[in-house]
Design an enzyme around this catalytic site. Structure first.
Site, PDB file in Angstrom:
ATOM      1  N   SER A  61      79.422 -65.935  54.172  1.00 41.00           N
ATOM      2  CA  SER A  61      79.042 -65.069  53.040  1.00 41.00           C
ATOM      3  C   SER A  61      79.585 -65.510  51.690  1.00 41.00           C
ATOM      4  O   SER A  61      79.160 -64.983  50.661  1.00 41.00           O
ATOM      5  CB  SER A  61      79.496 -63.641  53.296  1.00 41.00           C
ATOM      6  N   LYS A  64      77.156 -66.559  49.141  1.00 45.44           N
ATOM      7  CA  LYS A  64      76.307 -65.581  48.429  1.00 45.44           C
ATOM      8  C   LYS A  64      76.563 -65.553  46.926  1.00 45.44           C
ATOM      9  O   LYS A  64      75.664 -65.273  46.141  1.00 45.44           O
ATOM     10  CB  LYS A  64      76.528 -64.183  49.023  1.00 45.44           C
ATOM     11  N   TYR A 239      82.977 -56.197  50.802  1.00 49.76           N
ATOM     12  CA  TYR A 239      82.130 -55.186  51.459  1.00 49.76           C
ATOM     13  C   TYR A 239      82.700 -53.781  51.310  1.00 49.76           C
ATOM     14  O   TYR A 239      83.129 -53.399  50.228  1.00 49.76           O
ATOM     15  CB  TYR A 239      81.927 -55.523  52.949  1.00 49.76           C
ATOM     16  N   VAL A 257      82.567 -64.394  57.197  1.00 52.72           N
ATOM     17  CA  VAL A 257      82.856 -63.958  58.563  1.00 52.72           C
ATOM     18  C   VAL A 257      83.485 -65.069  59.431  1.00 52.72           C
ATOM     19  O   VAL A 257      83.964 -64.802  60.524  1.00 52.72           O
ATOM     20  CB  VAL A 257      81.560 -63.354  59.166  1.00 52.72           C
TER      21      VAL A 257
END
Ligand code: GLN
Length: 304
Positions: A61, A64, A239, A257
């Site tokens: 991630s 991103k 998150y 992750v």
């Protein structure tokens, strides 16, 4: 500084036993939970590293924030944020429960999977050169041409990625995602499989901290872009743990992750951390302890 990093790693090592290596992507499950690496780059470009700083892992991630940068350079801010929001969320990174409500017209932010898949679809190019552009961009930012991707992790994710596939088809059905869904997912899975180490991550952090130095944009656009990237990292980079993290650590950070953390330290500095054992939010559990200690000991909290 090296001694400080060595000590902080050892002080936080016990945390790895309280977490778990991700296994929903089968190829990630073989990571060694004892590997912990840290890299810190200061404003003068001094680079300090400790532990498993050579270990390669997939960016997941953390990609991103770089795909978001590319999509904004390709389309401008307005077009990108027509398709994805900038609000934090209390949902996990792979949730899409809210996306099916009639009044929801876009994913909450570009750091959750749904938002990131939309961002990937906005990068210009056809399916093959879109990935190449992402790879070239990461190589440029890290000044590391040897960066490639793991075919094993990519295929593992592609064959088990039903949840990402489900949210992508739902977004296609709602008119949020344009283009060939499988092609877009393919690029997304590949971008997550790009292999880096903690030195590369610290360089990404430093690049953003330096105001995206080197990008072919006007100074005004670079400033606007950097403020946005830091704001998004702070409000959604971790998150559904981002709020508490902002207070406790106060460093705009992105997690992945596979156990990576990339921190944008104010004053032209960057942090990269790797430790694959994760907490319930999908953030590196010892990595979190380490960056918390670094923030305290080096006084890095932006609210301080
Ligand atoms: N490739 C991962 C996924 O889509 C990225 C998630 C993450 O790093 N949190 O599930």
């Amino acid at each position: 500084m090296k001694q400080l990093l060595d000590r902080i790693i050892e002080e936080n090592r016990y945390l790895t036993e309280l977490g778990k290596v991700a296994d929903y992507i089968p190829a990630l499950s073989t990571a060694n939970p004892d590997d912990i690496g840290v890299c810190y780059i200061d404003e003068k470009n001094n680079l300090y590293k400790s532990g498993a700083y050579n270990t390669k892992f997939t960016i997941q991630s953390i990609s991103k924030i770089l795909t978001l940068t590319l999509a904004i350079m390709d389309n401008g801010l307005d077009r990108v944020f027509e398709k994805v929001g900038v609000e934090g969320t209390d949902e996990p990174f792979n949730s899409f429960v809210k996306l099916d409500s009639p009044n929801v017209t876009k994913p909450a932010n570009p750091m959750i999977n749904a938002g990131a898949i939309v961002v990937t679809s906005l990068i210009k190019g056809d399916s093959s050169n879109r990935f190449q552009r992402i790879l070239d961009f990461i190589r440029l930012v890290t000044d590391n041409d040897s960066i490639g991707y793991s075919e094993e992790v990519y295929l593992s994710e592609k064959t088990t990625g039903s949840r990402n596939r489900a949210m992508a088809y739902l977004m296609s059905n709602k008119g949020i995602l344009d283009g060939d869904v499988e092609d877009i997912l393919d690029t997304y899975f590949k971008q997550c499989s790009i292999e880096i180490d903690v030195v590369d991550l610290a360089k990404i952090g430093k690049f953003i901290s330096e105001g995206c130095k080197g990008l072919e944009l006007s100074d005004v656009s670079k400033k606007e872009l950097t403020i946005l990237l830091k704001g998004i990292l702070l409000t959604s980079g971790m998150y559904d743990y981002s709020g508490r993290y902002a207070i406790e650590v106060g460093i705009p950070t992105k997690s992945g992750v596979s156990g990576g953390l990339m921190g944008v330290v104010p004053g032209n500095r960057g942090i990269g951390i790797y430790s694959p054992s994760l907490d319930i939010h999908g953030n590196s559990i010892a990595g979190l302890g380490i960056i918390k200690s670094l923030s305290k000991e080096l006084n890095l909290n932006i609210f301080n």
